[in-house]
Design an enzyme around this catalytic site. Structure first.
Site, PDB file in Angstrom:
ATOM      1  N   GLU A  23       7.071 -11.216  11.586  1.00 48.09           N
ATOM      2  CA  GLU A  23       5.987 -11.642  12.476  1.00 48.09           C
ATOM      3  C   GLU A  23       4.626 -11.321  11.832  1.00 48.09           C
ATOM      4  OE1 GLU A  23       5.669 -11.326  16.969  1.00 48.09           O
ATOM      5  OE2 GLU A  23       4.797  -9.452  16.277  1.00 48.09           O
ATOM      6  N   ASN A  24       4.513 -10.137  11.243  1.00 46.48           N
ATOM      7  CA  ASN A  24       3.205  -9.712  10.717  1.00 46.48           C
ATOM      8  C   ASN A  24       2.709 -10.591   9.572  1.00 46.48           C
ATOM      9  OD1 ASN A  24       3.328  -7.742  12.634  1.00 46.48           O
ATOM     10  ND2 ASN A  24       3.901  -6.093  11.220  1.00 46.48           N
ATOM     11  N   LYS A  84      -2.569   6.114  -4.597  1.00 41.35           N
ATOM     12  CA  LYS A  84      -3.730   6.960  -4.281  1.00 41.35           C
ATOM     13  C   LYS A  84      -3.587   8.339  -4.921  1.00 41.35           C
ATOM     14  CE  LYS A  84      -3.874   4.628   0.202  1.00 41.35           C
ATOM     15  NZ  LYS A  84      -2.511   4.526   0.765  1.00 41.35           N
ATOM     16  N   ASN A 144     -11.059   6.885   3.030  1.00 40.95           N
ATOM     17  CA  ASN A 144     -11.546   7.896   3.987  1.00 40.95           C
ATOM     18  C   ASN A 144     -12.928   8.433   3.612  1.00 40.95           C
ATOM     19  OD1 ASN A 144      -9.125   8.007   5.721  1.00 40.95           O
ATOM     20  ND2 ASN A 144      -8.140   8.713   3.844  1.00 40.95           N
ATOM     21  N   SER A 188       5.841  -1.491   9.125  1.00 36.69           N
ATOM     22  CA  SER A 188       6.986  -1.595  10.029  1.00 36.69           C
ATOM     23  C   SER A 188       8.267  -1.453   9.220  1.00 36.69           C
ATOM     24  CB  SER A 188       7.011  -2.932  10.768  1.00 36.69           C
ATOM     25  OG  SER A 188       8.153  -2.969  11.611  1.00 36.69           O
ATOM     26  N   TYR A 227       2.926  10.010  -0.160  1.00 33.25           N
ATOM     27  CA  TYR A 227       3.938   9.474   0.758  1.00 33.25           C
ATOM     28  C   TYR A 227       5.355   9.801   0.260  1.00 33.25           C
ATOM     29  CZ  TYR A 227       0.042   6.554   2.495  1.00 33.25           C
ATOM     30  OH  TYR A 227      -1.152   6.090   2.979  1.00 33.25           O
ATOM     31  N   ASP A 255       0.849  -1.192   0.000  1.00 37.59           N
ATOM     32  CA  ASP A 255       0.000   0.000   0.000  1.00 37.59           C
ATOM     33  C   ASP A 255       0.885   1.243   0.000  1.00 37.59           C
ATOM     34  OD1 ASP A 255      -2.817   1.149   0.509  1.00 37.59           O
ATOM     35  OD2 ASP A 255      -1.502   2.215   1.908  1.00 37.59           O
ATOM     36  N   ALA A 305      -4.114  -0.251  11.826  1.00 33.74           N
ATOM     37  CA  ALA A 305      -4.647  -1.382  12.603  1.00 33.74           C
ATOM     38  C   ALA A 305      -3.767  -1.692  13.809  1.00 33.74           C
ATOM     39  CB  ALA A 305      -4.748  -2.605  11.700  1.00 33.74           C
TER      40      ALA A 305
END
Ligand SMILES: NC(=O)c1ccc[n+]([C@@H]2O[C@H](COP(=O)([O-])OP(=O)(O)OC[C@H]3O[C@@H](n4cnc5c(N)ncnc54)[C@H](OP(=O)(O)O)[C@@H]3O)[C@@H](O)[C@H]2O)c1
Length: 302
Positions: free
Chosen positions: A279-280, A84, A167, A271, A55, A50, A218
């Site tokens: 881990e994710n 986006k 949004n 991250s 950004y 994403d 999240a």
């Protein structure tokens, strides 16, 4: 949700991976961290990335993806990439060229998903956050339905496989859905969504219209000073999340991500740390976790 691959089918027939890698970063973090983290994410198994024009890391993300294509880890078609449309490019005549600008930075021929980033417009120009002499944001008046028609043209031109919004509230979604001559429905609505703000009503509405809800922040955001009250509770330190994590022998982050997946929400996780990224990715590799005993915040499985 396809349980084996954890893909979610969009209303236009394309599939979105249930877990995505977030690439937003605070300005003070060097852009090179994005290249590095994105490569680690792809190596770890993330296939959904994403990003967004605003950004200002699309060059770095593109570079990371292309390097993972070059070394044989993935093919372009294995990656689901979201960009986006920024608020200063809402005027219909600017929409496609804005997407083309992103594609040029990425060195891609298409994006998998292009979203209207926010449902408000700002003065067109090179400045991302145009301000007047008093420091006030200069807004622009553009009909969201006209922006949407320009998004539809991007899909028709093959520059975006799928198109959606971010949004948007229910009223704004309805405005698009009820637009006379609507050609394509938004496939998703990407919104802030976590255990402290689980968007239950909006999720029900989106599900009723076959619009996928994509959850951002999240894990409780990167807690940047300008946006987050530093005295607000740290989501990953939540005691209920902690108790569930202990019970299931998983980390609080995994429970927070898995919660979204199990309620049919596509979830993003950001991250820069290799151990966290690795881990994710387990979010899509675990068996179903029983989350139905918790009551707080409506934080029960549904
Ligand atoms: N559409 C929109 O308007 C919008 C708005 C915001 C975000 N987004 C998208 O959503 C993405 C994710 O949201 P976000 O950037 O707000 O961040 P987030 O995913 O809620 O969480 C970020 C923080 O959680 C921590 N974390 C991550 N994995 C962890 C783990 N396994 N264990 C412990 N801590 C962990 C990391 O902090 P540490 O590194 O300090 O450990 C990280 O900075 C963004 O990057 C962006 O792509 C979209």
């Amino acid at each position: 949700m396809n349980s084996k691959h954890q893909f979610v089918q969009l209303s236009d027939g394309h599939f979105i991976p249930g877990l995505g890698f977030g690439t937003y970063k605070p300005q003070e973090v060097p852009n090179s961290k994005t290249t590095e983290a994105t490569k680690i994410a792809i190596e770890a198994g993330f296939r959904h990335i994403d990003c967004a024009y605003v950004y200002q890391v699309e060059e770095e993300v593109g570079q990371a993806v292309r390097s993972k294509i070059a070394d044989g880890t993935v093919k372009r078609q294995d990656i689901f990439y979201t960009s986006k449309l920024w608020c200063t490019f809402h005027r219909p005549e600017l929409v496609q060229s804005s997407l083309e600008r992103s594609l040029k930075k990425l060195h891609f021929d298409y994006v998998d998903l292009y979203l209207i980033h926010y449902p408000f417009s700002m003065k067109p120009g090179e400045e991302l956050f145009p301000k007047d002499e008093n420091g006030k944001t200069i807004y622009d008046h553009v009909d969201l339905c006209a922006v949407w028609e320009a998004m539809e043209k991007c899909k028709d031109a093959g520059l975006a496989k799928s198109i959606g919004v971010s949004n948007f509230n229910r009223r704004q979604l309805e405005m698009i859905l009820n637009k006379p001559g609507l050609k394509y429905k938004p496939v998703c609505n990407q919104v802030e969504c976590h255990i402290y703000h689980n968007q239950r009503k909006l999720l029900d509405f989106c599900k009723s219209k076959n619009i996928v809800l994509v959850a951002y922040s999240a894990l409780g955001t990167q807690r940047e000073k300008p946006w987050v009250d530093q005295s607000s509770p740290v989501l990953l330190d939540d005691p209920i999340l902690g108790a569930l994590a202990k019970k299931h022998k998983r980390s609080p982050a995994l429970i927070a991500l898995r919660y979204q997946l199990q309620r049919g929400v596509v979830v993003l996780a950001q991250s820069f740390k290799e151990n966290e990224i690795k881990e994710n990715i387990q979010t899509v590799q675990l068996d179903r976790i029983r989350l139905d005993k918790t009551q707080r915040f409506g934080f029960q499985h549904r």
